[in-house]
Scaffold this motif. Sequence first.
Motif, PDB file in Angstrom:
ATOM      1  N   SER A 122       0.851  -1.193   0.000  1.00 49.20           N
ATOM      2  CA  SER A 122       0.000   0.000   0.000  1.00 49.20           C
ATOM      3  C   SER A 122       0.890   1.249   0.000  1.00 49.20           C
ATOM      4  CB  SER A 122      -0.926  -0.002   1.214  1.00 49.20           C
ATOM      5  OG  SER A 122      -1.778   1.132   1.185  1.00 49.20           O
ATOM      6  N   PRO A 123       1.463   1.590  -1.176  1.00 48.56           N
ATOM      7  CA  PRO A 123       2.367   2.748  -1.225  1.00 48.56           C
ATOM      8  C   PRO A 123       1.628   4.045  -0.926  1.00 48.56           C
ATOM      9  CG  PRO A 123       1.806   2.005  -3.432  1.00 48.56           C
ATOM     10  CD  PRO A 123       1.247   0.987  -2.482  1.00 48.56           C
ATOM     11  N   PRO A 124       2.309   5.029  -0.359  1.00 47.33           N
ATOM     12  CA  PRO A 124       1.662   6.325  -0.075  1.00 47.33           C
ATOM     13  C   PRO A 124       1.231   7.018  -1.362  1.00 47.33           C
ATOM     14  CG  PRO A 124       4.037   6.458   0.264  1.00 47.33           C
ATOM     15  CD  PRO A 124       3.721   5.012   0.046  1.00 47.33           C
ATOM     16  N   ILE A 125       0.205   7.818  -1.236  1.00 40.47           N
ATOM     17  CA  ILE A 125      -0.357   8.513  -2.394  1.00 40.47           C
ATOM     18  C   ILE A 125       0.206   9.931  -2.455  1.00 40.47           C
ATOM     19  CG2 ILE A 125      -2.490   9.410  -3.416  1.00 40.47           C
ATOM     20  CD1 ILE A 125      -3.959   7.088  -2.071  1.00 40.47           C
ATOM     21  N   HIS A 126       0.522  10.370  -3.664  1.00 41.85           N
ATOM     22  CA  HIS A 126       0.924  11.761  -3.862  1.00 41.85           C
ATOM     23  C   HIS A 126      -0.075  12.426  -4.816  1.00 41.85           C
ATOM     24  CE1 HIS A 126       2.424  11.292  -8.005  1.00 41.85           C
ATOM     25  NE2 HIS A 126       2.754  10.067  -7.616  1.00 41.85           N
ATOM     26  N   ASN A 127      -0.076  13.731  -4.835  1.00 39.94           N
ATOM     27  CA  ASN A 127      -1.039  14.475  -5.658  1.00 39.94           C
ATOM     28  C   ASN A 127      -0.341  15.357  -6.672  1.00 39.94           C
ATOM     29  OD1 ASN A 127      -3.521  13.566  -4.412  1.00 39.94           O
ATOM     30  ND2 ASN A 127      -2.885  14.734  -2.613  1.00 39.94           N
ATOM     31  N   ASP A 128       0.585  14.768  -7.427  1.00 38.91           N
ATOM     32  CA  ASP A 128       1.254  15.505  -8.508  1.00 38.91           C
ATOM     33  C   ASP A 128       0.554  15.149  -9.812  1.00 38.91           C
ATOM     34  OD1 ASP A 128       4.171  16.611  -7.442  1.00 38.91           O
ATOM     35  OD2 ASP A 128       3.381  14.929  -6.296  1.00 38.91           O
ATOM     36  N   ASP A 129      -0.226  16.068 -10.335  1.00 38.73           N
ATOM     37  CA  ASP A 129      -1.053  15.788 -11.504  1.00 38.73           C
ATOM     38  C   ASP A 129      -0.821  16.806 -12.616  1.00 38.73           C
ATOM     39  OD1 ASP A 129      -2.409  13.565 -10.400  1.00 38.73           O
ATOM     40  OD2 ASP A 129      -3.712  14.914  -9.285  1.00 38.73           O
ATOM     41  N   MET A 130      -0.563  16.294 -13.812  1.00 40.17           N
ATOM     42  CA  MET A 130      -0.499  17.140 -15.002  1.00 40.17           C
ATOM     43  C   MET A 130      -1.820  17.002 -15.744  1.00 40.17           C
ATOM     44  SD  MET A 130       2.320  17.156 -18.094  1.00 40.17           S
ATOM     45  CE  MET A 130       3.590  17.825 -17.006  1.00 40.17           C
ATOM     46  N   GLY A 131      -2.445  18.139 -16.034  1.00 38.43           N
ATOM     47  CA  GLY A 131      -3.726  18.121 -16.732  1.00 38.43           C
ATOM     48  C   GLY A 131      -3.542  18.184 -18.234  1.00 38.43           C
ATOM     49  N   LEU A 132      -4.308  17.383 -18.948  1.00 37.64           N
ATOM     50  CA  LEU A 132      -4.282  17.351 -20.414  1.00 37.64           C
ATOM     51  C   LEU A 132      -5.687  17.601 -20.943  1.00 37.64           C
ATOM     52  CD1 LEU A 132      -2.154  14.093 -20.952  1.00 37.64           C
ATOM     53  CD2 LEU A 132      -1.317  16.452 -20.874  1.00 37.64           C
ATOM     54  N   GLN A 133      -5.792  18.546 -21.861  1.00 40.07           N
ATOM     55  CA  GLN A 133      -7.070  18.838 -22.510  1.00 40.07           C
ATOM     56  C   GLN A 133      -7.127  18.119 -23.853  1.00 40.07           C
ATOM     57  OE1 GLN A 133      -9.749  20.763 -21.745  1.00 40.07           O
ATOM     58  NE2 GLN A 133      -9.106  22.002 -19.993  1.00 40.07           N
ATOM     59  N   LEU A 134      -8.287  17.522 -24.151  1.00 44.34           N
ATOM     60  CA  LEU A 134      -8.474  16.819 -25.416  1.00 44.34           C
ATOM     61  C   LEU A 134      -9.179  17.706 -26.437  1.00 44.34           C
ATOM     62  CD1 LEU A 134      -8.421  14.110 -27.047  1.00 44.34           C
ATOM     63  CD2 LEU A 134     -10.717  13.689 -26.139  1.00 44.34           C
ATOM     64  N   PHE A 135      -8.615  17.736 -27.643  1.00 43.15           N
ATOM     65  CA  PHE A 135      -9.248  18.445 -28.759  1.00 43.15           C
ATOM     66  C   PHE A 135      -9.529  17.414 -29.842  1.00 43.15           C
ATOM     67  CE2 PHE A 135      -6.808  21.547 -26.430  1.00 43.15           C
ATOM     68  CZ  PHE A 135      -7.718  22.579 -26.290  1.00 43.15           C
ATOM     69  N   ARG A 136     -10.816  17.160 -30.050  1.00 44.31           N
ATOM     70  CA  ARG A 136     -11.215  16.110 -30.972  1.00 44.31           C
ATOM     71  C   ARG A 136     -11.036  16.557 -32.429  1.00 44.31           C
ATOM     72  NH1 ARG A 136     -13.607  12.506 -27.582  1.00 44.31           N
ATOM     73  NH2 ARG A 136     -14.571  13.357 -25.687  1.00 44.31           N
ATOM     74  N   SER A 137     -10.954  15.566 -33.305  1.00 43.09           N
ATOM     75  CA  SER A 137     -10.750  15.840 -34.727  1.00 43.09           C
ATOM     76  C   SER A 137     -11.904  16.639 -35.305  1.00 43.09           C
ATOM     77  CB  SER A 137     -10.588  14.530 -35.497  1.00 43.09           C
ATOM     78  OG  SER A 137     -11.765  13.766 -35.417  1.00 43.09           O
ATOM     79  N   ASN A 138     -11.542  17.580 -36.165  1.00 42.82           N
ATOM     80  CA  ASN A 138     -12.514  18.404 -36.883  1.00 42.82           C
ATOM     81  C   ASN A 138     -13.505  19.112 -35.952  1.00 42.82           C
ATOM     82  OD1 ASN A 138     -11.661  17.741 -39.662  1.00 42.82           O
ATOM     83  ND2 ASN A 138     -12.306  15.676 -39.089  1.00 42.82           N
ATOM     84  N   GLN A 139     -12.986  19.550 -34.818  1.00 43.92           N
ATOM     85  CA  GLN A 139     -13.804  20.310 -33.884  1.00 43.92           C
ATOM     86  C   GLN A 139     -13.037  21.526 -33.389  1.00 43.92           C
ATOM     87  OE1 GLN A 139     -15.538  18.074 -30.683  1.00 43.92           O
ATOM     88  NE2 GLN A 139     -16.584  16.632 -32.025  1.00 43.92           N
ATOM     89  N   LYS A 140     -13.786  22.475 -32.839  1.00 47.90           N
ATOM     90  CA  LYS A 140     -13.207  23.701 -32.294  1.00 47.90           C
ATOM     91  C   LYS A 140     -13.805  23.947 -30.916  1.00 47.90           C
ATOM     92  CE  LYS A 140     -12.979  28.704 -33.264  1.00 47.90           C
ATOM     93  NZ  LYS A 140     -13.352  29.753 -34.235  1.00 47.90           N
ATOM     94  N   ARG A 141     -12.943  24.263 -29.952  1.00 44.50           N
ATOM     95  CA  ARG A 141     -13.460  24.626 -28.630  1.00 44.50           C
ATOM     96  C   ARG A 141     -12.476  25.546 -27.922  1.00 44.50           C
ATOM     97  NH1 ARG A 141     -12.329  21.880 -23.841  1.00 44.50           N
ATOM     98  NH2 ARG A 141     -10.780  20.202 -23.959  1.00 44.50           N
ATOM     99  N   SER A 142     -12.956  26.137 -26.841  1.00 45.35           N
ATOM    100  CA  SER A 142     -12.188  27.146 -26.108  1.00 45.35           C
ATOM    101  C   SER A 142     -11.761  26.617 -24.744  1.00 45.35           C
ATOM    102  CB  SER A 142     -13.016  28.419 -25.916  1.00 45.35           C
ATOM    103  OG  SER A 142     -13.422  28.947 -27.149  1.00 45.35           O
ATOM    104  N   VAL A 143     -10.604  27.075 -24.290  1.00 43.44           N
ATOM    105  CA  VAL A 143     -10.150  26.821 -22.921  1.00 43.44           C
ATOM    106  C   VAL A 143      -9.553  28.116 -22.378  1.00 43.44           C
ATOM    107  CG1 VAL A 143      -9.697  24.354 -23.225  1.00 43.44           C
ATOM    108  CG2 VAL A 143      -7.879  26.014 -23.644  1.00 43.44           C
TER     109      VAL A 143
END
Length: 198
Positions: A122-143
Amino acid sequence: MSTIQIEVTKVVTLISILFLMVNCHDEHIKSHNNNKEYVDSLTHLIVNVVDVAIENGTSNIKIDVENISNEDYLMVYSFKGDLDQREFPAIIKENNSITIEYFPFSSKIIDAFIKEHEGEYSPPIHNDDMGLQLFRSNQKRSVTFNIEFDSNNINTRKLILYFAKPPVEAFKKHELHYITPSKNMMELFSFNKKEVFF
């Protein structure tokens, strides 16, 4: 998206990636890593800064990403450090110009932590997270990025973003994913950069 949904997404993604890693040949991984060239070759991804609002020292930078290709792309969007508390994104200010870079790093601190607890039941948990946004094919969106930086006396502002194709199908199911930026994880991606002036 609720906290439970995010955690479920993260677990499903990690299981898929572990399956991929088991079935990948070591030489393929090494070759994949050595061929990383961070060049601005993403002509099929059109990125425009559509709004910049400054509130209480924080710049809210809204971008439109139009993916005119037939393939999905992931973009490095955020990093929240627990063990690795580096500044992210990297902000470089020189004279009257500023560069904001969302570089897809792998963390030696996280790798050392994983190695230290390898094999534990049961290794200790860490909270180092890199966020990735998905952009689908032939679509447009804002972030929108929320970034703290001193905008006084700045004439030139540059945003450097990094995109990669999803390495497994699990990354195509949701628009936001969180990964641990360890060496083994980051070797699954082949990132290219996109520079935007605003």
